[in-house]
Enzyme design. Structure first.
Site, PDB file in Angstrom:
ATOM      1  N   LYS A 216     -31.336  15.332 -32.021  1.00  0.00           N
ATOM      2  CA  LYS A 216     -32.065  16.520 -32.437  1.00  0.00           C
ATOM      3  C   LYS A 216     -31.120  17.712 -32.617  1.00  0.00           C
ATOM      4  CE  LYS A 216     -36.239  14.780 -32.588  1.00  0.00           C
ATOM      5  NZ  LYS A 216     -37.330  15.045 -31.681  1.00  0.00           N
ATOM      6  N   ARG A 251     -37.061   7.516 -26.782  1.00  0.00           N
ATOM      7  CA  ARG A 251     -36.931   7.078 -28.176  1.00  0.00           C
ATOM      8  C   ARG A 251     -35.554   7.527 -28.678  1.00  0.00           C
ATOM      9  NH1 ARG A 251     -37.828   9.155 -33.330  1.00  0.00           N
ATOM     10  NH2 ARG A 251     -38.764   7.719 -34.835  1.00  0.00           N
TER      11      ARG A 251
END
Length: 417
Positions: A216, A251
Site C-alpha cells: 500500500k 492478504r
C-alpha cells in the site's frame, strides 16, 4: 499443499490479480495458465487462500464490465478449486460472485461491503460461502471528499458494524462473515496507522478480521522516492508479524516473506511466556524488571472502546467553565483462562462496572492535561487484581486547536511494578 487440514492463525491470503491494470502486477497473470502457475506458487509459499480479482481497485482504475470480469476470473477460479485450493473471489458484482462460487470459490471478498451492488447480500445469503465485508466509502473518484474521520478506528468500526447488521438481516450468519478495515481506501496514511494500532476495535465486532497492508502507498512513503513497489514487501512482512495476534488473515502479494515473518513470530511465542514477555518489553509496554517466572499469559484482554465522559479538563478558562466531551479507550490485559474454564465472573473483570469506574474517574476534579486523566484511568483499571497491564487512550475531539484536525489523543501503557 491443497488447502486440507486446519490453517494456522492468521491465515495468509495470496493476491492473484488477473487484470491488465493492477498497481503492482497488472497484466502479468491475464493468461489463465500463468495465473494457475502463480496460484500454485503462492500456495507452495504458504498461502491458505488465493484471492482472485478481475477488476483493479487502485485509485483511478476504470470500472470493468461484469461479463469481462467473469471471463477473466472464472477459468482461474475453476482451475485452482479443481486442485483443492481454497479460493476467494475479489468482486463487487453479485453475478460474478455467484458464478465464482459455482466454479468453486469458497469466499466472496467484496471491497464495497455490499454497497456497490444492492443484490450482493441476498445473493451471498443463498450461496455456500463466507463473505468479506470491507470498509468502503465509495469509488476512488470520491475519496478526497469522504476521507475525514473523527477517530478512524471508531468510525470504521461503527460503519462496519452497520454493514454486518445488514448482512445478518439478509440471512448471512455471523460465522460466515469477515471484516476488513479497507486500508488505503478513502484513508490517509495517519488513518491507516491508527487502524493498525487499534485493531481491537474491529475484533470487538464479533466477525473474523482480515487486514491488507500489502504494497500500500502508506508503506511506500517510508521508502526512498522512486523505490520499486516490490520493496514494500519487507515492510508488509514486518507488519504481518506485528499484527499477527490480532487478525485472522493477512492478504499479501509476497506470501513467502509474510509466511517467514509469521514463522518467526510463532516460534518466539511458542518458546513460552518468558519469550512473550520479552516481546512486550521490547515494545515498551511491560516492565523489564518483572521476573520471567512471573510472566503472565499475555494474549488475553478485555477492551472497552469509545467510552464517553463529560468533564472540565483543560488549560483554558472556557474549558474549565464550559466543559467538553472526552472519549476513552481501555485495554485490560489479564489471564482469562480460569474465568473461561469455570465460567466464573470473579476470575475476570466485570466490564460494565469497569466502564462506570472509568467514566467516573474522568469526570472527577478538573486538571490541565489529558495525560493526567489517562493516568487516573490506568490506576482505576490496575486496581482490579486480575489486570497486569493496561493501555489507555484519552481522546479530546473538541480540543481548542486553531487548524483543522480530526482528533487529539494521548495513549499510555502501564503495568504493575
Amino acid at each position: 499443499m491443497t488447502g486440507e487440514g486446519v490453517a494456522p492463525r492468521p491465515e495468509v491470503w495470496g493476491v492473484l490479480n488477473v487484470t491488465p491494470d493492477s498497481f503492482s502486477d497488472g497484466g502479468r497473470y491475464l493468461d489463465p495458465a500463468a495465473a494457475l502457475a502463480q496460484g500454485r506458487a503462492l500456495v507452495a509459499a504458504g498461502a491458505s487462500v488465493i484471492d482472485v480479482g478481475g477488476e483493479s481497485t487502485r485509485p483511478g482504475a476504470e470500472p470493468v464490465a461484469p461479463e469481462v470480469e467473469r471471463a477473466r476470473v472464472l477459468p482461474v477460479v475453476a482451475a485452482l478449486a479443481a486442485e483443492g485450493i481454497r479460493v476467494s473471489i475479489d468482486t463487487m458484482n453479485a453475478e460474478t460472485a455467484a458464478a465464482a462460487v459455482e466454479a468453486g470459490a469458497a469466499i466472496v471478498n467484496d471491497v464495497s461491503g455490499a454497497l456497490a451492488d444492492p443484490a450482493m447480500l441476498a445473493t451471498v445469503a443463498a450461496l455456500p460461502c463466507d463473505y468479506m465485508l470491507m470498509h468502503w466509502r465509495g469509488p476512488s473518484a470520491v475519496w478526497d471528499q469522504v476521507s475525514d474521520y473523527a477517530w478512524a478506528p471508531r468510525d470504521v468500526a461503527d460503519e462496519l458494524r452497520a454493514r454486518l447488521a445488514a448482512a445478518q438481516e439478509a440471512g448471512i450468519a455471523v460465522d460466515r462473515l469477515w471484516v476488513d478495515p479497507g486500508l488505503g481506501f478513502a484513508k490517509r496514511a495517519e488513518h491507516n496507522w491508527q487502524l493498525l494500532a487499534h485493531l481491537d476495535e474491529l475484533r470487538a465486532l464479533g466477525a473474523r478480521v482480515l487486514v491488507g497492508t500489502s504494497r500500500k502507498r502508506f508503506l511506500g512513503a517510508l521508502l526512498p522516492d522512486g523505490a520499486p513497489v516490490e520493496e514494500r514487501d519487507l515492510l508488509t512482512a514486518v507488519l504481518s508479524a506485528l499484527v499477527a495476534d490480532r487478525v485472522d488473515a493477512l492478504r499479501v502479494h509476497d506470501v513467502a516473506a509474510s509466511a517467514r515473518a509469521l514463522a518467526v513470530q510463532r516460534s518466539l511465542a511458542a518458546a513460552g511466556p518468558a519469550a512473550a514477555s520479552a516481546i512486550v518489553a521490547l515494545e515498551g509496554a511491560y516492565s523489564a524488571a518483572a521476573p520471567a517466572s512471573a510472566a503472565p499469559h499475555t494474549g488475553d484482554r478485555i477492551t472497552l472502546s469509545g467510552l464517553r465522559a463529560f468533564a472540565h479538563h483543560g488549560v483554558f478558562d472556557h474549558e474549565r467553565r464550559d466543559g467538553q466531551e472526552f472519549v476513552i479507550d481501555v485495554v485490560a490485559h489479564l489471564d482469562l483462562r480460569g474465568a473461561a474454564a469455570n465460567d466464573e465472573l470473579a476470575a475476570t473483570v466485570h466490564y460494565g462496572e469497569l466502564a462506570e469506574q472509568v467514566v467516573a474517574a474522568v469526570e472527577t476534579d478538573p486538571v490541565d492535561l489529558i495525560e493526567t486523566v489517562a493516568e487516573r484511568v490506568a490506576a482505576v483499571v490496575l486496581a482490579h487484581a486480575a489486570v497486569w497491564q493496561t493501555t489507555v487512550t484519552v481522546h479530546k475531539p473538541q480540543a481548542p486547536i486553531t487548524v483543522p484536525f480530526s482528533d487529539v489523543s494521548v495513549t499510555i501503557v502501564r503495568g504493575r511494578p
